[in-house]
Design an enzyme around this catalytic site. Structure first.
Site, PDB file in Angstrom:
ATOM      1  CE  LYS A 176      11.069  -2.068  40.328  1.00  0.00           C
ATOM      2  NZ  LYS A 176      12.053  -1.145  39.679  1.00  0.00           N
ATOM      3  CD  GLU A 250      -1.552   8.953  44.219  1.00  0.00           C
ATOM      4  OE1 GLU A 250      -1.863   9.802  43.361  1.00  0.00           O
ATOM      5  OE2 GLU A 250      -2.195   8.789  45.268  1.00  0.00           O
ATOM      6  CB  CYS A 284       3.177  13.463  39.472  1.00  0.00           C
ATOM      7  SG  CYS A 284       3.102  13.677  41.242  1.00  0.00           S
ATOM      8  CD  GLU A 384       3.797  13.170  33.605  1.00  0.00           C
ATOM      9  OE1 GLU A 384       3.939  11.960  33.340  1.00  0.00           O
ATOM     10  OE2 GLU A 384       3.507  13.585  34.731  1.00  0.00           O
TER      11      GLU A 384
HETATM   12  P1  NAD Z   1       7.665   4.276  35.363  1.00  0.00           P
HETATM   13  O1  NAD Z   1       6.224   3.998  35.248  1.00  0.00           O
HETATM   14  O2  NAD Z   1       8.526   4.002  34.198  1.00  0.00           O
HETATM   15  O3  NAD Z   1       8.308   3.415  36.551  1.00  0.00           O
HETATM   16  C1  NAD Z   1       7.800   3.471  37.860  1.00  0.00           C
HETATM   17  C2  NAD Z   1       8.178   2.193  38.586  1.00  0.00           C
HETATM   18  O4  NAD Z   1       7.512   1.099  37.967  1.00  0.00           O
HETATM   19  C3  NAD Z   1       9.671   1.854  38.533  1.00  0.00           C
HETATM   20  O5  NAD Z   1      10.041   1.292  39.772  1.00  0.00           O
HETATM   21  C4  NAD Z   1       9.745   0.844  37.425  1.00  0.00           C
HETATM   22  O6  NAD Z   1      10.850  -0.035  37.504  1.00  0.00           O
HETATM   23  C5  NAD Z   1       8.453   0.082  37.623  1.00  0.00           C
HETATM   24  N1  NAD Z   1       7.940  -0.593  36.433  1.00  0.00           N
HETATM   25  C6  NAD Z   1       8.222  -0.343  35.127  1.00  0.00           C
HETATM   26  N2  NAD Z   1       7.519  -1.179  34.332  1.00  0.00           N
HETATM   27  C7  NAD Z   1       6.770  -1.964  35.148  1.00  0.00           C
HETATM   28  C8  NAD Z   1       5.807  -2.994  34.928  1.00  0.00           C
HETATM   29  N3  NAD Z   1       5.470  -3.392  33.708  1.00  0.00           N
HETATM   30  N4  NAD Z   1       5.218  -3.543  36.002  1.00  0.00           N
HETATM   31  C9  NAD Z   1       5.511  -3.128  37.247  1.00  0.00           C
HETATM   32  N5  NAD Z   1       6.415  -2.174  37.532  1.00  0.00           N
HETATM   33  C10 NAD Z   1       7.030  -1.579  36.488  1.00  0.00           C
HETATM   34  O7  NAD Z   1       7.772   5.785  35.867  1.00  0.00           O
HETATM   35  P2  NAD Z   1       9.078   6.631  36.163  1.00  0.00           P
HETATM   36  O8  NAD Z   1       9.671   6.973  34.838  1.00  0.00           O
HETATM   37  O9  NAD Z   1       9.934   5.975  37.176  1.00  0.00           O
HETATM   38  O10 NAD Z   1       8.434   7.927  36.880  1.00  0.00           O
HETATM   39  C11 NAD Z   1       7.927   8.999  36.177  1.00  0.00           C
HETATM   40  C12 NAD Z   1       6.411   8.934  36.112  1.00  0.00           C
HETATM   41  O11 NAD Z   1       5.844   8.847  37.410  1.00  0.00           O
HETATM   42  C13 NAD Z   1       5.813  10.185  35.520  1.00  0.00           C
HETATM   43  O12 NAD Z   1       4.845   9.853  34.552  1.00  0.00           O
HETATM   44  C14 NAD Z   1       5.158  10.886  36.689  1.00  0.00           C
HETATM   45  O13 NAD Z   1       4.093  11.713  36.412  1.00  0.00           O
HETATM   46  C15 NAD Z   1       4.775   9.756  37.564  1.00  0.00           C
HETATM   47  N6  NAD Z   1       4.678  10.215  38.955  1.00  0.00           N
HETATM   48  C16 NAD Z   1       3.439  10.335  39.531  1.00  0.00           C
HETATM   49  C17 NAD Z   1       3.305  10.795  40.828  1.00  0.00           C
HETATM   50  C18 NAD Z   1       1.947  10.919  41.475  1.00  0.00           C
HETATM   51  O14 NAD Z   1       1.872  10.952  42.692  1.00  0.00           O
HETATM   52  N7  NAD Z   1       0.862  11.001  40.726  1.00  0.00           N
HETATM   53  C19 NAD Z   1       4.436  11.098  41.557  1.00  0.00           C
HETATM   54  C20 NAD Z   1       5.674  10.962  40.951  1.00  0.00           C
HETATM   55  C21 NAD Z   1       5.777  10.501  39.656  1.00  0.00           C
END
Ligand code: NAD
Length: 492
Positions: A176, A250, A284, A384
């Site tokens: 997804k 992550e 991240c 963040e």
């Molecule tokens: P997000 O958590 O909003 O969404 C991530 C994914 O989860 C998307 O595909 C989204 O549709 C899905 N999602 C949203 N709500 C959900 C739920 N309740 N259940 C299951 N899936 C759900 O994050 P984002 O805005 O897409 O990405 C940014 C974040 O990701 C930042 O906080 C960043 O630090 C983190 N990030 C971490 C790493 C790492 O390796 N640690 C790498 C990249 C990004």
């Protein structure tokens, strides 16, 4: 009319069951350049069922490691052949730089080749039991159906960190992708099919958070591999915990780049700037807090501001551009609101802090922004931002630097800049973060484990550690001579 994409389920392309699509909007100019299908609940079920059937019954279940490796190598070749299209689409989706994403995408083929090698290398162990005439060995078996849920900042890399080890170890996947960057994953699905992976091994359902949530709740899913925000990660961990299924998470970061007085200043300046602005701050592992020794603070501020103001902000598809847009309107608004919060908190705006004058209303650019005189208890230092916003903080002693670096709920990464080898290792040992870089920053590699302490996540991606995250360990006992006595015989 924009091209309408389809879902990829059980080796077939499918339109959304309820006919619903959503727009893919370019952050560079606001153009709607594609329409993405929104998976209905029945289609999420179908994708999980297909992955389950492929895991249990298909030819995939019987493939030897060498065959899985061969398919991964096919995929590596196809990624190389299609790198331009894969890179260009990701830039169109999230506004990251073509000059970074192209290399990153080409690097995915190396991930495939690396995991192809590991497919034949990961084995169990022979356990030295202190029990006579008994052999005990372990085997590593795939976990089953993996739901891979990915964010928008590096859509294909962060997917490869999951699918590489998952496929090498014989799992099947339902992916997804983020609603901001779904098309690149659908393009990759086409290559996965072309590489020869059997139907059902790799499925893609696109949509919003509700589609991800349905996968998390689905009884047919055995493991969740998630990259995204800490809040969503925490809710996934709670649900996975109640179902007792495996997760790798992550999550976010607020990483410190610590610059000691004895560092190579030129390199430290380059490292700090690359650590925060190279991906418009949308990684991240962004080095969003620079901790600078007081004796070099003014000198460094001057150098950082001078260079930040020369960063070429512009069209991310142009190889000369040094910083692109943020990925979507929601993120733009979030970053701008943090800039206001920082000002209200009393941080000193040294440069940036606004949209560049050349940017039209639909272009999501934010100038490289640096705040000085930041205190670590300010929200701008603790939360963040995930955008091009750098905080500068001072320290006087090594102990103070370590204390400030660790004074965060996150623990993803940290950088140390010093020429003193003893200091470098001593500080590295005290930092509570999953990665520490010494005299470098923002390096990752398929062979090196990556993940977070504290609120930055659970488990590790990349390297042999990742292979273990996608396997169950089975312990097998073999009696080759120990007598089996009657358990009810009192003389036994
Ligand atoms: P997000 O958590 O909003 O969404 C991530 C994914 O989860 C998307 O595909 C989204 O549709 C899905 N999602 C949203 N709500 C959900 C739920 N309740 N259940 C299951 N899936 C759900 O994050 P984002 O805005 O897409 O990405 C940014 C974040 O990701 C930042 O906080 C960043 O630090 C983190 N990030 C971490 C790493 C790492 O390796 N640690 C790498 C990249 C990004």
């Amino acid at each position: 009319m924009q091209h309408e994409y389809q879902l990829f389920i059980n080796g077939q392309w499918q339109p959304p069951a309820e006919g619903r699509y959503f727009d893919c909007v370019s952050p560079y100019d606001g153009a709607i350049w594609a329409r993405c299908p929104q998976a209905g609940p029945g289609q999420v079920d179908s994708a999980v069922d297909a992955a389950r059937a492929a895991f249990e019954n298909s030819e995939w279940a019987g493939y030897l490691p060498a065959r899985r490796a061969e398919l991964l190598r096919n995929l590596a070749r196809l990624i190389e052949e299609n790198v331009d299209e894969l890179a260009k689409v990701q830039v169109q989706e999230n506004g990251k730089l073509i000059r970074e994403i192209r290399g990153q995408t080409l690097g995915l083929s190396r991930y495939c080749n690396y995991y192809a090698g590991l497919a034949e290398a990961l084995g169990g162990e022979t356990i030295p039991l202190s029990v006579p005439n008994m052999l005990n060995y372990t085997v590593r078996e795939p976990v089953g159906v993996v739901a891979a849920i990915t964010p928008w900042n590096s859509p294909l890399s962060l997917l490869m960190w999951k699918m590489g080890p998952a496929l090498a170890t014989g799992n099947t996947l339902v992916v997804k992708p983020s609603e901001v960057t779904p098309i690149s994953t659908l393009l990759l699905a086409r290559l996965v099919a072309e590489a020869g992976f059997p139907a059902g091994v790799f499925n893609v359902v696109t949509g919003f958070g509700d589609v991800g949530a349905q996968l998390v709740d689905h009884p047919g899913v055995d493991k969740i591999a998630f990259t995204g925000s800490t809040d969503v990660g925490r809710s996934i961990a709670a649900k996975a915990g109640s179902r007792l299924i495996k997760t790798t998470l992550e999550l976010g970061g607020k990483s410190a780049n610590i610059v000691f007085a004895d560092s190579d200043i030129d390199e430290a300046v380059n490292g700090i700037l690359a650590g925060i602005f190279a991906a418009t701050g949308q990684t991240c592992l962004a080095g969003s807090r620079a901790l600078i020794h007081s004796s070099i603070y003014d000198q460094l501020v001057e150098r950082l501001v001078e260079r930040a103001e020369k960063i070429a902000v512009g069209n991310p598809q142009d190889m000369a551009t040094e910083m692109g847009t943020v990925a979507c309107r929601k993120q733009f608004d979030k970053v701008m609101s943090y800039i206001e919060i920082a000002k209200e908190e009393g941080a000193k705006l040294l440069t940036g802090g606004k949209k560049p004058d050349f940017a039209g209303p639909d272009a999501l650019f934010i100038e490289p922004t640096i705040f000085g005189d930041v205190h670590n208890d300010m929200r701008i230092a603790q939360e963040e931002v995930f955008g091009p916003v750098l905080c500068l903080l001072r320290f006087d002693t090594d102990e103070e630097a370590v204390r400030i670096a660790n004074d965060t709920r996150f623990g993803l990464a940290a950088g140390i800049w010093t020429k003193d080898i003893k200091r470098a290792h001593a500080v590295a040992a005290k930092l509570r973060s999953g990665t520490v870089w010494i005299n470098t920053y923002r390096r990752t590699n398929y062979a090196s484990p990556f993940g977070g302490y504290k609120d930055s996540g659970l488990g590790r991606e990349n390297g042999m550690e990742a292979m273990k995250e996608y396997t169950e360990v089975k312990s097998v006992w073999v009696n080759y001579g120990a007598p089996i006595k009657d358990p009810f015989d009192p003389r036994a």
